[in-house]
Design a protein around this motif. Structure first.
Motif, short mmCIF file in Angstrom:
data_model
loop_
_atom_site.label_atom_id
_atom_site.label_comp_id
_atom_site.label_asym_id
_atom_site.label_seq_id
_atom_site.Cartn_x
_atom_site.Cartn_y
_atom_site.Cartn_z
N GLU A 1 0.84 -1.20 0.00
CA GLU A 1 0.00 0.00 0.00
C GLU A 1 0.87 1.25 0.00
OE1 GLU A 1 -3.03 0.14 2.99
OE2 GLU A 1 -3.68 -1.87 2.51
N THR A 2 1.97 1.21 0.73
CA THR A 2 2.87 2.35 0.79
C THR A 2 3.48 2.61 -0.59
OG1 THR A 2 3.39 1.84 3.08
CG2 THR A 2 4.91 3.30 1.94
N VAL A 3 3.91 1.55 -1.26
CA VAL A 3 4.49 1.68 -2.61
C VAL A 3 3.43 2.19 -3.57
CG1 VAL A 3 5.45 0.39 -4.55
CG2 VAL A 3 6.27 -0.04 -2.24
N LYS A 4 2.24 1.64 -3.46
CA LYS A 4 1.14 2.04 -4.34
C LYS A 4 0.83 3.50 -4.12
CE LYS A 4 -3.57 0.79 -5.55
NZ LYS A 4 -4.73 -0.02 -5.25
N LYS A 5 0.76 3.92 -2.84
CA LYS A 5 0.45 5.30 -2.49
C LYS A 5 1.56 6.21 -3.00
CE LYS A 5 -0.85 8.14 1.41
NZ LYS A 5 -1.03 8.25 2.84
N THR A 6 2.81 5.82 -2.87
CA THR A 6 3.95 6.62 -3.32
C THR A 6 3.92 6.76 -4.84
OG1 THR A 6 5.27 5.83 -1.45
CG2 THR A 6 6.48 6.80 -3.30
N VAL A 7 3.61 5.70 -5.54
CA VAL A 7 3.52 5.74 -7.01
C VAL A 7 2.39 6.66 -7.43
CG1 VAL A 7 2.96 4.35 -9.05
CG2 VAL A 7 4.57 3.48 -7.37
N GLU A 8 1.27 6.58 -6.76
CA GLU A 8 0.13 7.44 -7.11
C GLU A 8 0.45 8.91 -6.85
OE1 GLU A 8 -3.16 5.90 -4.85
OE2 GLU A 8 -3.51 4.26 -6.25
N GLU A 9 1.10 9.19 -5.71
CA GLU A 9 1.47 10.56 -5.39
C GLU A 9 2.49 11.09 -6.39
OE1 GLU A 9 2.86 10.50 -1.37
OE2 GLU A 9 0.83 10.37 -0.54
N THR A 10 3.46 10.26 -6.76
CA THR A 10 4.49 10.67 -7.72
C THR A 10 3.86 10.90 -9.09
OG1 THR A 10 6.13 9.36 -6.51
CG2 THR A 10 6.70 10.01 -8.75
N ALA B 1 0.77 11.75 -9.65
CA ALA B 1 -0.05 12.96 -9.55
C ALA B 1 0.83 14.20 -9.64
CB ALA B 1 -0.85 12.95 -8.25
N LYS B 2 1.98 14.15 -8.93
CA LYS B 2 2.91 15.29 -8.99
C LYS B 2 3.46 15.47 -10.40
CE LYS B 2 4.50 15.19 -4.20
NZ LYS B 2 5.64 14.96 -3.32
N ALA B 3 3.81 14.37 -11.07
CA ALA B 3 4.36 14.42 -12.43
C ALA B 3 3.30 14.97 -13.38
CB ALA B 3 4.82 13.05 -12.87
N GLN B 4 2.06 14.55 -13.20
CA GLN B 4 0.98 15.02 -14.06
C GLN B 4 0.74 16.52 -13.81
OE1 GLN B 4 -2.69 12.83 -13.84
NE2 GLN B 4 -3.69 14.13 -15.36
N ALA B 5 0.80 16.95 -12.57
CA ALA B 5 0.61 18.37 -12.24
C ALA B 5 1.73 19.20 -12.85
CB ALA B 5 0.53 18.56 -10.74
N GLN B 6 2.95 18.67 -12.74
CA GLN B 6 4.08 19.39 -13.32
C GLN B 6 3.98 19.44 -14.84
OE1 GLN B 6 7.53 17.39 -11.72
NE2 GLN B 6 7.64 18.75 -9.94
N ALA B 7 3.56 18.36 -15.46
CA ALA B 7 3.40 18.32 -16.91
C ALA B 7 2.33 19.32 -17.35
CB ALA B 7 3.05 16.91 -17.37
N GLU B 8 1.22 19.36 -16.59
CA GLU B 8 0.17 20.32 -16.91
C GLU B 8 0.65 21.75 -16.75
OE1 GLU B 8 -3.17 19.24 -14.48
OE2 GLU B 8 -3.64 17.47 -15.69
#
Length: 156
Positions: free
Chosen positions: A6-15, A17-24
């Motif tokens: 769950e921690t890895v999954k959560k970290t991947v999702e957060e990363t 989301a951050k990458a998508q926000a930065q790309a946008e």
């Protein structure tokens, strides 16, 4: 192990989301910069078009002034030629009525003097008309050059 997954999954999702926000954010900034560049280019082309139009108007104004000057010179030359012809005919008639050689020489000398004075006066008048015509012809171009130089200096 479920906790680690769950921690890895959560970290991947957060990363992600951050990458998508930065790309946008990068995409938005790029689109804004492109839009601003296009707007500046359009404004520059519009300004260039306005300068071109003013330059063309100045050239037309110069040609019109030159034409007026040529017409004035032509009219003055025609007028002088007519008067000179009439004066020459009158002088010939006067010379034909001379009663002696001395009178003939005096009449001819007087006519030559007056013809020379008239020619010099006409030459001076034509030079004045020509000078005024050149000044009037160059004035619109001088104004455009001055305006352009001031525009360049202001943009520095």
């Amino acid at each position: 192990m479920a906790n680690a997954t769950e921690t890895v999954k959560k970290t991947v999702e957060e990363t992600a989301a951050k990458a998508q926000a930065q790309a946008e954010a990068v995409q938005t900034a790029g689109a804004k910069a492109f839009r601003e560049g296009v707007d500046k280019s359009i404004a520059s082309l519009t300004e260039l078009n306005a300068h071109g139009k003013k330059n063309l108007e100045a050239v037309v104004e110069c040609a019109t002034a030159a034409q007026r000057g040529a017409e004035a010179l032509s009219q003055e030359a025609l007028s002088y030629s007519k008067k000179s012809w009439e004066d020459g005919v009158a002088a010939a008639q006067s010379l034909s009525r001379a009663r002696s050689v001395q009178e003939l020489v005096e009449l001819q000398t007087a006519w030559a003097k007056s013809a020379t004075e008239a020619y010099l006066a006409q030459f001076s008048k034509a030079a004045d008309i020509f000078s005024a015509s050149v000044n009037d012809t160059i004035k619109p171009l001088n104004a455009r050059v001055t305006e352009t130089v001031e525009s360049f200096q202001a943009s520095r």
